[in-house]
Design a protein around this motif. Structure first.
Motif, PDB file in Angstrom:
ATOM      1  N   TYR A   3      47.006  40.317  34.366  1.00 24.85           N
ATOM      2  CA  TYR A   3      45.957  40.539  35.356  1.00 24.85           C
ATOM      3  C   TYR A   3      46.528  41.491  36.393  1.00 24.85           C
ATOM      4  CZ  TYR A   3      42.381  39.646  38.917  1.00 24.85           C
ATOM      5  OH  TYR A   3      41.376  39.790  39.840  1.00 24.85           O
ATOM      6  N   LEU A   4      45.947  42.675  36.489  1.00 24.09           N
ATOM      7  CA  LEU A   4      46.452  43.689  37.413  1.00 24.09           C
ATOM      8  C   LEU A   4      45.294  44.364  38.123  1.00 24.09           C
ATOM      9  CD1 LEU A   4      48.895  45.267  38.535  1.00 24.09           C
ATOM     10  CD2 LEU A   4      48.637  46.857  36.616  1.00 24.09           C
ATOM     11  N   ALA A   5      45.130  44.040  39.401  1.00 23.25           N
ATOM     12  CA  ALA A   5      44.051  44.635  40.190  1.00 23.25           C
ATOM     13  C   ALA A   5      44.255  46.139  40.335  1.00 23.25           C
ATOM     14  CB  ALA A   5      43.985  43.975  41.568  1.00 23.25           C
ATOM     15  N   GLY A   6      43.158  46.862  40.426  1.00 25.86           N
ATOM     16  CA  GLY A   6      43.233  48.319  40.478  1.00 25.86           C
ATOM     17  C   GLY A   6      43.946  48.868  41.693  1.00 25.86           C
ATOM     18  N   GLN A   7      43.956  48.121  42.804  1.00 24.72           N
ATOM     19  CA  GLN A   7      44.555  48.639  44.036  1.00 24.72           C
ATOM     20  C   GLN A   7      45.827  47.891  44.438  1.00 24.72           C
ATOM     21  OE1 GLN A   7      41.437  48.660  47.010  1.00 24.72           O
ATOM     22  NE2 GLN A   7      40.432  50.440  46.123  1.00 24.72           N
ATOM     23  N   LYS A  35      40.688  42.391  33.292  1.00 24.32           N
ATOM     24  CA  LYS A  35      39.328  42.337  33.821  1.00 24.32           C
ATOM     25  C   LYS A  35      39.318  42.412  35.354  1.00 24.32           C
ATOM     26  CE  LYS A  35      38.137  39.203  30.023  1.00 24.32           C
ATOM     27  NZ  LYS A  35      37.820  40.268  29.068  1.00 24.32           N
ATOM     28  N   ALA A  36      40.482  42.628  35.940  1.00 23.90           N
ATOM     29  CA  ALA A  36      40.576  42.719  37.400  1.00 23.90           C
ATOM     30  C   ALA A  36      39.781  43.918  37.900  1.00 23.90           C
ATOM     31  CB  ALA A  36      42.034  42.853  37.822  1.00 23.90           C
ATOM     32  N   PRO A  37      39.177  43.815  39.070  1.00 23.88           N
ATOM     33  CA  PRO A  37      38.407  44.951  39.605  1.00 23.88           C
ATOM     34  C   PRO A  37      39.299  46.152  39.872  1.00 23.88           C
ATOM     35  CG  PRO A  37      38.701  43.248  41.278  1.00 23.88           C
ATOM     36  CD  PRO A  37      39.159  42.656  39.982  1.00 23.88           C
ATOM     37  N   LYS A  38      38.781  47.327  39.594  1.00 26.40           N
ATOM     38  CA  LYS A  38      39.543  48.555  39.822  1.00 26.40           C
ATOM     39  C   LYS A  38      39.368  49.085  41.248  1.00 26.40           C
ATOM     40  CE  LYS A  38      39.666  50.203  35.016  1.00 26.40           C
ATOM     41  NZ  LYS A  38      39.105  48.987  34.406  1.00 26.40           N
TER      42      LYS A  38
END
Length: 386
Positions: free
Chosen positions: A153-157, A207-210
């Motif tokens: 899980y890796l958020a876009g920011q 699926k984390a938000p970018k």
């Protein structure tokens, strides 16, 4: 500051300090991080500031540049200077002088589910970027029947994580020449770090938000739901994840963020705090004695016992008792800091250009060259105070 030195440490420290200085009483106050910048501005501009202050290491350059802190360069040896990490030391320095000393730090690592690794046939944690990508593929294959599963899980920011990849390539956000800073996000090295970040996002299918960071939603809560194999986070996020599932603590271990080359971990951003003596202190000599006592191994090891990287000791062996803390300590050997510019705060505040760059590149709105060029221009203007 709230959440820093354990009460047991400060109680013992103050008792010993007062015993060594008859007639002196320590007035100790704990502050909240919310709104602290304004409080610090007011305190340091007044005629009766505190004698010792804890300040965030990204706040330190601004106050050092304003000369509202006491120059501690001549006292560095007594304050544990021989053991300061390069990144922590740099955050308290300005124009060749030391105005704040490292207190404690923490850094990111990869938190992972041991049971899911075992199920996927991953016998040892990755030590290189290539091995990390392979582990992601194995986790994906082992859980292919679960559409909700995310190997990473890796958020876009998650820009602090991006810094590790940029630094590992030999790049940086900016270069420093004396008191001048020049943005360098448009270099081949910085671009290579950004490309690896995108590769992690694409290969993992996260699926984390970018268009948000790791706190929106809190990634520890997502990890705690049991459908995630790995996150890049801080040690205490395990406890947060355990609120979703108490078993997660026993199922979680960690490894240092892998580097590009075998035998090396990626450099990591060390967040934390410094300690300083305001220039207007009426008890500067006592304040230096206080910092000297805190820098002794006795109190440094109490910080280690609380799960922190100590500011004035290289002995973190006590962290080895816990695999997550041990992985953090391993990564800390290559700890770095953001550019020690007094204007850095304006980069992080509001629309952080690095976050904007990540979202634009990951979503395809901008090419790699355009995204980095635009971010580089914005950071240059911020560092120049424009």
């Amino acid at each position: 500051m709230s959440g820093s030195a354990p009460t047991a440490l400060t109680d013992e420290l103050h008792k010993e300090f007062e015993a060594a200085h008859p007639g002196v009483k320590v007035k100790y106050e704990v502050q909240q991080w919310t709104g602290i910048q304004d409080k610090l501005n007011t305190a340091l501009a007044g005629t009766t500031p505190p004698d010792v202050l804890e300040i965030g290491n990204t706040q330190s350059p601004k106050f050092a540049e304003q000369k509202v802190l006491t120059d501690l360069t001549a006292n560095s040896a007594d304050l544990g200077g021989a053991n300061w990490g390069a990144g922590l030391k740099a955050s308290g320095a300005w124009d060749g002088k030391q105005y704040a000393v490292p207190f404690y730090a923490a850094n990111r690592l990869v938190l992972y589910r041991k049971d899911l690794f075992e199920k996927a046939g991953i016998t040892t944690p990755p030590t290189t970027q290539a091995e990390w990508l392979t582990a992601i593929e194995k986790l994906k294959a082992a859980n292919k029947d679960d559409p909700e599963f995310q190997p990473l899980y890796l958020a876009g920011q998650n820009w602090y994580t991006l810094l590790s990849f940029i630094w590992d390539e030999g790049g940086d956000v900016a270069k420093q020449d004396g008191t001048k800073f020049t943005a360098t996000l448009n270099t081949p090295e910085a671009k290579a770090g950004l490309e690896f970040y995108k590769k992690l996002v694409d290969v993992s299918g996260t699926k984390a938000p970018k268009d948000a960071d790791e706190e929106k939603p809190p990634q520890a809560g997502v990890y705690g739901k049991g459908k995630v194999g790995m996150i890049v986070g801080l040690p205490w996020e395990v406890a947060t994840a355990a609120k979703e599932n108490p078993e997660i603590k026993n199922l979680t271990s960690g490894f240092a963020i892998p580097g590009k080359k075998a035998g090396s971990t990626a450099p990591v951003f060390q967040g934390g705090s410094n300690l300083a003596v305001p220039a207007g202190s009426k008890n500067a000599d006592l304040a230096k004695d206080y910092l000297k006592l805190l820098a002794t191994e006795k109190y440094q090891q109490q910080l280690v016992g609380a799960g922190m990287i100590p500011g004035s000791s290289k002995n973190t062996s006590a962290l080895d008792k816990d695999p997550v803390s041990a992985a953090m300590a391993k990564g800390a050997l290559s700890g770095k800091a953001v550019p020690a510019s007094p204007n850095w705060g304006s980069v992080e505040a509001g629309a952080n250009p690095i976050k904007t760059m990540l979202t634009a590149y990951l979503t395809g709105v901008k090419s790699l060259d355009q995204a980095t060029a635009d971010a580089n221009t914005a950071i240059q203007q911020a560092l120049a105070g424009k």
